[in-house]
Structures are given as structure tokens and as C-alpha cells.
Design a protein around this motif. Structure first.
Motif, PDB file in Angstrom:
ATOM      1  N   ASN A  93       9.172  -3.789   1.476  1.00 13.28           N
ATOM      2  CA  ASN A  93       9.058  -2.400   1.908  1.00 13.28           C
ATOM      3  C   ASN A  93       9.971  -1.503   1.075  1.00 13.28           C
ATOM      4  OD1 ASN A  93       7.315  -1.256   3.806  1.00 13.28           O
ATOM      5  ND2 ASN A  93       8.269  -2.349   5.494  1.00 13.28           N
TER       6      ASN A  93
ATOM      7  N   ASN B 108       7.673   0.778  -1.118  1.00 11.56           N
ATOM      8  CA  ASN B 108       7.597   2.078  -0.447  1.00 11.56           C
ATOM      9  C   ASN B 108       8.883   2.883  -0.527  1.00 11.56           C
ATOM     10  OD1 ASN B 108       4.951   1.487   0.371  1.00 11.56           O
ATOM     11  ND2 ASN B 108       5.678   0.428   2.208  1.00 11.56           N
TER      12      ASN B 108
ATOM     13  N   LYS C 199      -1.422   0.144   4.350  1.00  8.99           N
ATOM     14  CA  LYS C 199      -2.104   1.243   3.673  1.00  8.99           C
ATOM     15  C   LYS C 199      -3.603   1.198   3.936  1.00  8.99           C
ATOM     16  CE  LYS C 199       1.297   1.414  -0.082  1.00  8.99           C
ATOM     17  NZ  LYS C 199       1.526   1.298  -1.548  1.00  8.99           N
TER      18      LYS C 199
END
Length: 297
Positions: free
Chosen positions: A100, A104, A164
Motif C-alpha cells: 500500500n 498508493n 481499484k
């Protein structure tokens, strides 16, 4: 989900003991489950993705979370116990946290950094007794441990990327079906390249009963629950099935397969779980706050 996933390690081991080749065995499991799920959804007139990018993304998720992940576990469990494999799987949420961060840009707090450090210390403790016994000189054990950990990295990538796909409004059960289908294609390719593919196994009753359990419970029911949770929470929370599953795997492996584990490895698993709890602290606080704000939740 925890109860089912905790016994899938046993199912993998018993199927291998029944005579299945690992890649072909995994491909049969996920290919059958994926086709059944997609056929059921088609009969129920559930909408499938219309955009090409969704299928590309689901193929990527399938190769990561199903193809590479379970190719690693199925191959490795030829040489390590089901309980040991489950202990190493406890590190998965830590890798999801790191993925993550890398993909992201999600920030990592000081508490989470401490949790990551604690978790990977626990992984070292899990493998430490085998190292003392000369495990590094035993290539199959050492390679199997490395394969499991590398496979978990690809699983973490798939778990993060799946969010996503689901965020676009795709049905989680449709995503689950295509993930298993695409993952099975990858597994069958490995089987064709590296295994003598045959259905003539040494213990058909043991092998096929394990396969049936893994298809219905491990792939269709538990994986469906996983995606349902990913859609409604975050990529990290559903991966916390690894809190409970190693304990279940150790118990059933001890009772049914007479497997044993070193006390230090068990302590290592506890340290890993403590580390995972710390890395998940922000998610737990956020979830608790949302429930307090919304009584209907």
C-alpha cells in the motif's frame, strides 16, 4: 473465512500426499471453482465488466493472488509441514501494508513501522529453529521458505490492486470468479512446463476429497467472503484472516497429520501477529469511529 482458510493448508498437504502434482492440483482447484462461480453468476444475469482494462486488471490480480501465490504454497508444501506454511503466511498483512505504501503512497506511522519491524522479527523466529538444525544446508526447506515469502509479495500486490477494480463498481463475486480463472491458466501453464500432467494419482479418495473441499469451501465460499470484505473495508483488513488461520492450521495438522512445530516458531508466530496488530491499528480505529458515528453500521 478464518476457519476455512485455516484448514486449506491441511487440504493442500493431504492432496499432495494423495499423489497430485502441485501446479496441476492448484490449477484444477481454481479453474473448476472459477468456472462454477462465473457460470452461476451468468445464470443469475449478473453483469460482467464491459471495459477491457477490467479484464486486464483481473488477470493481473489472478496471476498475483492465485497463480503465483498458490503455485508457491502448493510447491512448498511438498517439503514443509502445513502448519509451518501457515505460520509464514501470517506475514501477509505486513506485506500488504508495505505494498500500500509503495503503490498508493499510503503513509506509515511510527507505530506501524514498529509493527513491521516486530512482524519480520517474528518471521525470523519462525525459521530460526530450522536454521539451528542445519536447515540452510537443506536446499528444499530453504527454497520452500523463500518461495512462500516471495509468493506472499505477489499476493499483497493483488490484494492492493483488487481494491481499484472493485472501486469501479465491479461485482466482488465476478472479480473472484475471473481471478480464479485467470490464475488457473497461469497454474496450468506451469503444470504443462514442469509436471507430468495425469489424473492417475496414488490415493484417489484422499486426493479428490481434498480437491473437492478446496474448490467448494476454500475457493468459492471463503474467497467470495474475502472480496465482499475488500469492497466494504480496505485491502488490508480481509488479509487479517492470517491472525487466526495459523493457529487452526497448527491444531489440525497436529491432530490429523501428526505434524510438530518448535516452540520458538510458535513464539515467532505470536510476535508476527503482534506486529500485524500494530500495523492495523489505524484501520481498526477508523472502523471503530465509523461505527460510532453511524449506528446503522
Amino acid at each position: 473465512m478464518c476457519l476455512i482458510y485455516g484448514t486449506t493448508f491441511l487440504g493442500i498437504k493431504t492432496g499432495l500426499n494423495g499423489g497430485f502434482e502441485p501446479f496441476f492440483y492448484a490449477g484444477l482447484r481454481f479453474g473448476t471453482a472459477g468456472i462454477l462461480v462465473l457460470a452461476f453468476l451468468a445464470v443469475k444475469n449478473k453483469s460482467f465488466p464491459a471495459e477491457r482494462r477490467d479484464y486486464v486488471d483481473m488477470a493481473m490480480i489472478g496471476i498475483g493472488m492465485t497463480g503465483i501465490e498458490f503455485a508457491g504454497f502448493y510447491w512448498a508444501e511438498q517439503y514443509v509441514t502445513s502448519g509451518y506454511a501457515a505460520l509464514l503466511a501470517a506475514a501477509t498483512p505486513l506485506l500488504v501494508t508495505l505494498m500500500n505504501y509503495w503503490i498508493n503512497g499510503q503513509s506509515i506511522t511510527q507505530i506501524q513501522k514498529a509493527g513491521l519491524a516486530l512482524g519480520f522479527l517474528g518471521v525470523f523466529l519462525i525459521i530460526f529453529p530450522q536454521i539451528l538444525e542445519g536447515g540452510l544446508a537443506e536446499s528444499n526447506w530453504f527454497i520452500s521458505s523463500a518461495v512462500i515469502l516471495v509468493a506472499e509479495v505477489f499476493y499483497a500486490f493483488g490484494a492492493v490492486h483488487s481494491r481499484k477494480v472493485l472501486a469501479r463498481g465491479n461485482n466482488p463475486f465476478v472479480v473472484n470468479g475471473f481471478q480464479m480463472f485467470f490464475g488457473s491458466l497461469f497454474l496450468f501453464i506451469l503444470a504443462i512446463l514442469f509436471e507430468p500432467v495425469t489424473l492417475n494419482i496414488s490415493n484417489p479418495m484422499l486426493g479428490y476429497s481434498s480437491l473437492l473441499y478446496l474448490i467448494v469451501f476454500g475457493s468459492i465460499i471463503a474467497s467470495g467472503i474475502f472480496y465482499w470484505l475488500v469492497q466494504r473495508t480496505n485491502p488490508l483488513f480481509p488479509s487479517t484472516w492470517t491472525y487466526v488461520s495459523p493457529v487452526i492450521a497448527i491444531i489440525v495438522g497436529y491432530i490429523l497429520l501428526n505434524e510438530t512445530l518448535h516452540a520458538v516458531s510458535v513464539i515467532g508466530a505470536i510476535v508476527v501477529l503482534l506486529g500485524v496488530l500494530l500495523t492495523n491499528a489505524p484501520s481498526f480505529r477508523a472502523a471503530s469511529g465509523s461505527v460510532e458515528r453511524d449506528p446503522a453500521a
